[in-house]
Design an enzyme around this catalytic site. Sequence first.
Site, short mmCIF file in Angstrom:
data_model
loop_
_atom_site.label_atom_id
_atom_site.label_comp_id
_atom_site.label_asym_id
_atom_site.label_seq_id
_atom_site.Cartn_x
_atom_site.Cartn_y
_atom_site.Cartn_z
N ARG A 44 33.70 -0.72 74.50
CA ARG A 44 33.50 -0.29 73.10
C ARG A 44 34.17 1.08 72.95
NH1 ARG A 44 27.79 -1.09 70.38
NH2 ARG A 44 29.11 -1.14 68.54
N GLN A 104 20.23 -3.47 62.96
CA GLN A 104 19.56 -2.68 64.01
C GLN A 104 18.25 -2.08 63.49
OE1 GLN A 104 22.84 -2.54 63.39
NE2 GLN A 104 24.03 -2.04 65.21
N ASP A 147 27.24 8.56 67.49
CA ASP A 147 28.01 7.95 68.58
C ASP A 147 29.02 8.93 69.15
OD1 ASP A 147 26.92 5.56 67.01
OD2 ASP A 147 27.62 4.74 68.92
N GLY A 182 23.97 1.20 71.43
CA GLY A 182 23.48 2.56 71.26
C GLY A 182 24.25 3.45 72.24
O1 MRU Z 1 26.72 -0.50 67.17
P1 MRU Z 1 25.55 0.17 67.83
O2 MRU Z 1 24.25 -0.53 67.58
O3 MRU Z 1 25.80 0.47 69.28
O4 MRU Z 1 25.46 1.56 67.08
C1 MRU Z 1 24.47 2.48 67.47
C2 MRU Z 1 24.44 3.67 66.59
O5 MRU Z 1 25.28 3.84 65.73
C3 MRU Z 1 23.39 4.67 66.85
O6 MRU Z 1 22.96 5.24 65.65
C4 MRU Z 1 23.98 5.73 67.76
O7 MRU Z 1 24.42 5.15 68.93
C5 MRU Z 1 23.05 6.82 68.08
S1 MRU Z 1 21.72 6.20 69.01
C6 MRU Z 1 21.20 7.10 70.15
#
Ligand code: MRU
Length: 344
Positions: free
Chosen positions: A91, A194, A235, A49
């Site tokens: 990441r 998720q 993101d 996240g």
């Molecule tokens: O791959 P992840 O689980 O880190 O991706 C997270 C997301 O895409 C969320 O929707 C994004 O970070 C917004 S959350 C506050």
Amino acid sequence: MNSTFQAIKWTDSTLRLLDQRRLPHTEIYLEFGDAPAVATAIRDMVVRGAPAIGITAAYAVVLSAQQHRAAAGGDWRERLQQDIERLAAARPTAVNLVWALQRMQRCLAAAGDAPVSALLEEAKRIHQADIDANVCMGGFGADLINKGDSVLTYCNTGSLATGGYGTALGVVRSAWAAGKLNRVFAGETRPWLQGARLTAWELTQDNIPVTLITDNAAAFLMQQQQVQWVITGADRVAANGDVINKIGTYQLAVACRHHGVKMMVVAPRSTVDLDMPDGLQVPIEQRAESEVLELAGQRIAASGARAWNPAFDVTPAGLVDYLVTESGVIEAPDRVKLAALRCD
Ligand code: MRU
């Protein structure tokens, strides 16, 4: 305010992370004492996240300063810098990671030769400011929702993905608390699930009823007029308003426009990257084929099949009805409207 759990905890001199790979069946915290181990944990999705990985990286800089400042030798700044670079590379897509590390670097530059306590205060400030922004965005987003509306949310954007409360899930929490929501749907969010594992877990912890759908049921749900809103996080939001978010967000936005369902994106200012001209220039993380080909370590795809597994996609700004930040609501976001965020 959700307070049933905290995904990121600073305890004295170590960092504890709720291992999100094990949820919802096992609630276990892993303890970290050095930055390279935290970088690996970010890469491996112990914590995930956008805002949560930024906050985690900030605490990891404190770990790095503790470790290298205490060790003998005058090259501690160089070692700290190496750790920061390793964290930044963990990441590539969520801008919060680099944003938080830049803040920590500015703090380090101002802190002199005994930086640990200043860095810890800065990491705590980043953490608390994220929670405050989420509560604020929760209110702004909930104000847009009419009583009796139903919403579909995607991925996990709650306390697990942020410092606490959540972005899109913060809006769901606030709208639910205000008695506005009829039903809350969550997309499973293949391949990492998720939605099924994390969002459903968070909402049930808060006694908010949640109905899961497979990701491919979303357009039909809209056609059946069962939802008035899709609410997601981001993101990264580019300067022209393009939204980079979990793979599958783009197809939800396309389906929303076709069915007259409103698309709300909820993201703190730390996710808005005004130096990135548009979404197509953002690096999109490619993850392991095994995430698609296997389920819980068991191969499900035909032997010999390959997988393409981008973790994020780009939703053009034109498909976004509302962008909610802690500075307020931007309707039909575009380059001109977003530019105002630089100076407010
Ligand atoms: O791959 P992840 O689980 O880190 O991706 C997270 C997301 O895409 C969320 O929707 C994004 O970070 C917004 S959350 C506050």
